[in-house]
Design a protein around this motif. Structure first.
Motif, mmCIF file in Angstrom:
data_model
loop_
_atom_site.group_PDB
_atom_site.id
_atom_site.type_symbol
_atom_site.label_atom_id
_atom_site.label_comp_id
_atom_site.label_asym_id
_atom_site.label_seq_id
_atom_site.Cartn_x
_atom_site.Cartn_y
_atom_site.Cartn_z
ATOM 1 N N VAL A 30 33.506 56.266 -1.223
ATOM 2 C CA VAL A 30 32.225 55.535 -1.230
ATOM 3 C C VAL A 30 31.330 56.087 -0.117
ATOM 4 C CG1 VAL A 30 31.095 53.273 -0.977
ATOM 5 C CG2 VAL A 30 33.352 53.413 -2.047
ATOM 6 N N ARG A 31 30.084 56.410 -0.461
ATOM 7 C CA ARG A 31 29.088 56.818 0.545
ATOM 8 C C ARG A 31 27.893 55.875 0.421
ATOM 9 N NH1 ARG A 31 32.567 59.900 1.230
ATOM 10 N NH2 ARG A 31 32.601 62.120 1.650
ATOM 11 N N LEU A 32 27.556 55.201 1.522
ATOM 12 C CA LEU A 32 26.509 54.176 1.477
ATOM 13 C C LEU A 32 25.197 54.680 2.089
ATOM 14 C CD1 LEU A 32 28.607 51.094 2.731
ATOM 15 C CD2 LEU A 32 27.967 51.620 0.362
ATOM 16 N N ASP A 33 24.105 54.092 1.592
ATOM 17 C CA ASP A 33 22.778 54.237 2.190
ATOM 18 C C ASP A 33 22.352 55.672 2.435
ATOM 19 O OD1 ASP A 33 20.445 53.080 2.899
ATOM 20 O OD2 ASP A 33 21.043 52.524 4.933
ATOM 21 N N LEU A 34 22.362 56.467 1.391
ATOM 22 C CA LEU A 34 21.911 57.854 1.481
ATOM 23 C C LEU A 34 20.406 57.846 1.237
ATOM 24 C CD1 LEU A 34 24.831 59.350 -0.627
ATOM 25 C CD2 LEU A 34 24.702 59.021 1.863
ATOM 26 N N THR A 35 19.647 58.373 2.205
ATOM 27 C CA THR A 35 18.198 58.131 2.157
ATOM 28 C C THR A 35 17.363 59.349 1.798
ATOM 29 O OG1 THR A 35 18.151 58.383 4.543
ATOM 30 C CG2 THR A 35 18.261 56.142 3.699
ATOM 31 N N ASP A 36 17.977 60.522 1.593
ATOM 32 C CA ASP A 36 17.177 61.641 1.080
ATOM 33 C C ASP A 36 18.044 62.557 0.202
ATOM 34 O OD1 ASP A 36 18.592 63.358 2.810
ATOM 35 O OD2 ASP A 36 17.122 63.099 4.404
ATOM 36 N N ASP A 37 17.356 63.522 -0.433
ATOM 37 C CA ASP A 37 18.047 64.428 -1.370
ATOM 38 C C ASP A 37 19.232 65.124 -0.698
ATOM 39 O OD1 ASP A 37 16.146 63.762 -3.217
ATOM 40 O OD2 ASP A 37 15.185 65.747 -3.278
ATOM 41 N N ALA A 38 19.017 65.551 0.550
ATOM 42 C CA ALA A 38 20.054 66.338 1.233
ATOM 43 C C ALA A 38 21.313 65.505 1.436
ATOM 44 C CB ALA A 38 19.522 66.838 2.580
ATOM 45 N N GLU A 39 21.144 64.245 1.810
ATOM 46 C CA GLU A 39 22.322 63.384 2.002
ATOM 47 C C GLU A 39 23.073 63.175 0.695
ATOM 48 O OE1 GLU A 39 21.029 60.651 5.863
ATOM 49 O OE2 GLU A 39 21.181 59.703 3.887
ATOM 50 N N VAL A 40 22.323 63.042 -0.394
ATOM 51 C CA VAL A 40 22.963 62.835 -1.697
ATOM 52 C C VAL A 40 23.717 64.102 -2.109
ATOM 53 C CG1 VAL A 40 22.561 62.326 -4.143
ATOM 54 C CG2 VAL A 40 21.251 61.114 -2.377
ATOM 55 N N SER A 41 23.076 65.265 -1.917
ATOM 56 C CA SER A 41 23.729 66.544 -2.247
ATOM 57 C C SER A 41 25.010 66.723 -1.461
ATOM 58 C CB SER A 41 22.811 67.716 -1.930
ATOM 59 O OG SER A 41 21.742 67.739 -2.821
ATOM 60 N N THR A 42 24.919 66.493 -0.163
ATOM 61 C CA THR A 42 26.101 66.658 0.690
ATOM 62 C C THR A 42 27.203 65.698 0.265
ATOM 63 O OG1 THR A 42 24.613 67.186 2.491
ATOM 64 C CG2 THR A 42 26.890 66.706 3.095
ATOM 65 N N GLY A 43 26.810 64.449 -0.031
ATOM 66 C CA GLY A 43 27.794 63.453 -0.461
ATOM 67 C C GLY A 43 28.495 63.900 -1.737
ATOM 68 N N TYR A 44 27.714 64.386 -2.691
ATOM 69 C CA TYR A 44 28.303 64.817 -3.961
ATOM 70 C C TYR A 44 29.248 65.997 -3.731
ATOM 71 C CZ TYR A 44 28.934 65.684 -8.880
ATOM 72 O OH TYR A 44 29.514 65.838 -10.100
ATOM 73 N N GLN A 45 28.787 66.963 -2.909
ATOM 74 C CA GLN A 45 29.621 68.151 -2.638
ATOM 75 C C GLN A 45 30.922 67.768 -1.944
ATOM 76 O OE1 GLN A 45 27.006 70.653 -0.360
ATOM 77 N NE2 GLN A 45 25.695 71.076 -2.136
#
Ligand code: ADP
Ligand code: MG
Length: 228
Positions: free
Chosen positions: A78-93
């Protein structure tokens, strides 16, 4: 809902934990909506879904999924409170790497606004049949074991009693000058879930945790259903 359960069971002859789509569809049959979520199978799917939630001024949440995954936080899924594209990309990777070979997809959700984290559940009692459980949720659920149970189906009086029974109940009714949470929405969800439990003997267990309660409504952010 019964038709859905029979087709699900023919796919899963041993029963077991239903996938997120089946959970959402079954709850949907009983008018119990979850917080919205989008199924992402690639980094760009996840980034696009998260952008849509950010347009609604919510950070994004990523949750890894594979069949058999039960305790997501313990698995760092679980990754919470991702606030920009880069955080989402990193989380997915991170998920793709960490869960290589078993990751089936990623759920993207908006962050729910803060509220009281509750636990709502169904268990089957060998003698009495389905029981609806209610209490304090989140990570403290097992530690504090602050919950109550009533037999399904719940009458209006049962719903009232159940909501008032746990020690955390004062947090719902307007603690220290706070506004009370949406008790009508909460009660409606409990009685609808109790209806589902009475209708579907195949429902071995339901675990909605947390259900986040606020004055303006409730958000169901995590659901597990076990079908036998
Ligand atoms: P699990 O129970 O499998 O570990 P959850 O989906 O319940 O995974 O997520 C763990 C915790 O993260 C929750 O108890 C809650 O505090 C927080 N959380 C999960 N999803 C959301 C969301 N959409 N909005 C806000 N908080 C969330
Ligand atoms: Mg949970």
């Amino acid at each position: 809902a019964s038709v859905m359960v029979s087709s699900y069971l023919s796919d899963h002859p041993d029963g077991g934990w239903a996938d997120p789509r089946t959970c959402a569809d079954l709850l949907g049959c009983y008018g119990i909506p979850q917080i919205p979520w989008v199924w992402a199978r690639s980094e760009s799917d996840a980034v696009h879904a998260a952008r849509r939630f950010r347009e609604l001024h919510a950070g994004a949440v990523l949750k890894a999924y594979w069949p058999g995954l039960v305790h997501k936080s313990e698995e760092h899924a679980v990754r919470l409170d991702l606030t920009d594209d880069a955080e989402v990309s990193t989380g997915y990777q991170d998920f793709a790497e960490r869960f290589r070979g078993k990751l089936a997809g990623v759920l993207v959700q908006p962050m729910a606004r803060r509220g009281v984290e509750l636990f709502v559940g169904v268990v089957q009692d060998a003698v009495f049949g389905p029981l609806v459980m209610f209490g304090l949720g989140g990570t403290a659920t097992e530690v504090l074991a602050d919950h109550a149970a009533r037999l399904a189906p719940l009458t209006d009086q049962d719903v009232h009693d159940l909501v008032s029974a746990p020690r955390c109940a004062p947090l719902l009714f307007g603690h220290r000058g706070a506004e009370p949470v949406d008790l009508e929405g909460l009660g409606q969800m409990l009685s609808r879930l109790s209806r589902m439990a009475s209708d579907l003997p195949q429902l071995a267990e339901a675990d909605l945790n947390p259900v986040i309660a606020r004055p303006d409504g409730i958000d169901i952010v995590d659901v597990r259903l076990r079908l036998v």
